[in-house]
Design an enzyme around this catalytic site. Structure first.
Site, mmCIF file in Angstrom:
data_model
loop_
_atom_site.group_PDB
_atom_site.id
_atom_site.type_symbol
_atom_site.label_atom_id
_atom_site.label_comp_id
_atom_site.label_asym_id
_atom_site.label_seq_id
_atom_site.Cartn_x
_atom_site.Cartn_y
_atom_site.Cartn_z
ATOM 1 C CE LYS A 41 1.227 5.484 -1.519
ATOM 2 N NZ LYS A 41 2.616 5.430 -1.361
ATOM 3 C CE1 TYR B 119 -16.626 33.856 -5.726
ATOM 4 C CE2 TYR B 119 -15.969 31.395 -6.468
ATOM 5 C CZ TYR B 119 -16.816 32.481 -5.636
ATOM 6 O OH TYR B 119 -17.654 32.183 -4.780
HETATM 7 C C1 LIG Z 1 3.388 5.003 -2.573
HETATM 8 C C2 LIG Z 1 4.413 4.075 -2.590
HETATM 9 C C3 LIG Z 1 4.450 2.886 -3.652
HETATM 10 C C4 LIG Z 1 3.678 3.107 -4.895
HETATM 11 O O1 LIG Z 1 4.224 4.295 -5.833
HETATM 12 P P1 LIG Z 1 4.003 4.880 -7.350
HETATM 13 O O2 LIG Z 1 4.930 5.798 -7.641
HETATM 14 O O3 LIG Z 1 2.393 5.411 -6.900
HETATM 15 O O4 LIG Z 1 3.806 3.342 -8.130
HETATM 16 C C5 LIG Z 1 5.551 2.155 -3.675
HETATM 17 N N1 LIG Z 1 6.338 1.929 -2.557
HETATM 18 C C6 LIG Z 1 6.084 2.649 -1.424
HETATM 19 C C7 LIG Z 1 7.161 2.890 -0.268
HETATM 20 C C8 LIG Z 1 5.156 3.921 -1.493
HETATM 21 O O5 LIG Z 1 5.328 4.770 -0.496
#
Ligand SMILES: *Cc1c(COP(=O)(O)O)cnc(C)c1O
Length: 350
Positions: free
Chosen positions: A34, A242
């Site tokens: 994702k 800044y």
């Molecule tokens: C993002 C996600 C993962 C992966 O999680 P990590 O902590 O990056 O390994 C797995 N399952 C679901 C439902 C997620 O939303």
């Protein structure tokens, strides 16, 4: 036009982490790609993981799934964690995407679009997406995978992990033909009874430790680096950046590096961030700006390690662990990786 900042993605390290997660869990690894594989680039990442044996991927959004399907062709299974909605279900079906059904209305939308292979999420404690165990639907045609998600995976000793695991074991037993998927990166290291059939790691594929700190089973995949664009003396008492955020305590030499928050270097890197430059970790001084940071290299000069325009500074990577950098910035590796904007070219090696 060459870019002074770049994100190098080490595909061999990615492959190493894939197999390390496989070995640790003893289950099939279904990578989570994702958010463009946490900013690293979903297509090149997924292509390499297919070479390593991955056959099933998870994305969050339907649009991510459509793009990945177009890039990878028909072979891999792609699940969409968001599920499906009335107006997208048929497009998902047309792209051969499998929604993770999270609530009754999604089950109805999927059926209305003709149904077919899909997954089901049971909520065992996140109170985010998914059916409550007591509301879980009867087994149905097309159900290929049942999953749940750990709330405290970065804290293996937390008693919630075992409670969620036991609840998932009980509810998933109601769907005998479906693949059971429970663990994210953290869960992969919690022992055989957390593995079930398939695990869903994300961050540890990409170099983040399963507990949010460096872990010697996981290799650095992402190296964010940027060039020194100016080296300047700053006299004792003069200020940098800044809000005049840093005052030189002595006559100093400061390297200006072409990376700022538009490159994923969060403002919160100051005042505790350190970067790797001229063979050592050196402090960021003053505020991070949008396009540049200032690094105190006075000690490098003292040690006769000359810093010059064009030298590469490592924001994180093999010499500055991403979890350490995230901790210094008051955040987690996920946020560092997903904050790198498109102006930073991704360079693939391995
Ligand atoms: C993002 C996600 C993962 C992966 O999680 P990590 O902590 O990056 O390994 C797995 N399952 C679901 C439902 C997620 O939303």
């Amino acid at each position: 036009m060459p870019s002074p900042a770049s994100l190098t993605v080490d595909l061999n390290a990615l492959a190493h982490n894939f197999h390390a997660l496989e070995a640790a869990s003893g289950a099939a690894v279904h990578p989570v790609v994702k958010a463009d594989s946490y900013g690293l680039g979903a297509t090149p990442v997924a292509r390499r993981l297919m070479v390593e044996g991955a056959r099933t991927f998870f994305v969050a959004r339907a649009a991510e799934g459509v793009a990945l399907r177009a890039a990878l062709g028909p072979a891999p299974v792609i699940y969409v964690l968001d599920g499906c909605h009335g107006d997208t279900a048929s497009a998902q079906k047309a792209a051969d995407l499998r929604p993770i059904l999270n609530q009754p209305v999604q089950l109805q939308a999927w059926r209305a679009a003709g149904g077919g292979a899909c997954g089901l999420q049971i909520d065992t404690g996140m109170s985010r997406l998914g059916f409550r165990p007591e509301d879980a639907p009867e087994p149905f045609e097309g159900l290929a995978l049942v999953m749940s998600h750990l709330a405290c995976a970065d804290a293996p000793a937390d008693s919630m992990n075992r409670r969620q695991r036991d609840d998932f074991a009980a509810v998933s037993a109601r769907y005998p033909g479906a693949i059971r998927s429970f663990s994210n990166s953290g869960g992969c290291f919690m022992g055989a009874d957390f593995a079930f059939d398939a695990v869903r790691p994300g961050i540890s594929l990409y170099g983040g430790g399963p507990e949010g700190r460096p872990d010697d089973r996981i290799r650095a995949v992402a190296t964010l680096s940027a060039e020194v664009v100016q080296v300047r003396p700053v006299r004792k008492g003069e200020t940098v950046g800044y809000s005049a955020g840093w005052t030189a305590p002595r006559d100093s030499t400061v390297a200006i590096v072409a990376a700022g928050y538009a490159d994923g270097v969060l403002r919160s890197y100051s005042p505790r961030g350190k970067v790797w430059l001229a063979g050592a970790l050196r402090p960021i001084v003053g505020r991070v700006s949008m396009d540049v940071i200032a690094v105190d290299v006075t000690d490098a000069e003292v040690a006769d390690a000359e810093v010059a325009v064009g030298d590469l500074c490592e924001i994180y990577g093999p010499n500055r662990n991403i979890d350490d950098q995230a901790t210094a910035a008051g955040t987690i590796a996920y946020e560092l990786l997903t904050s790198i904007t498109p102006r930073v070219p991704r360079v693939y090696v391995g």
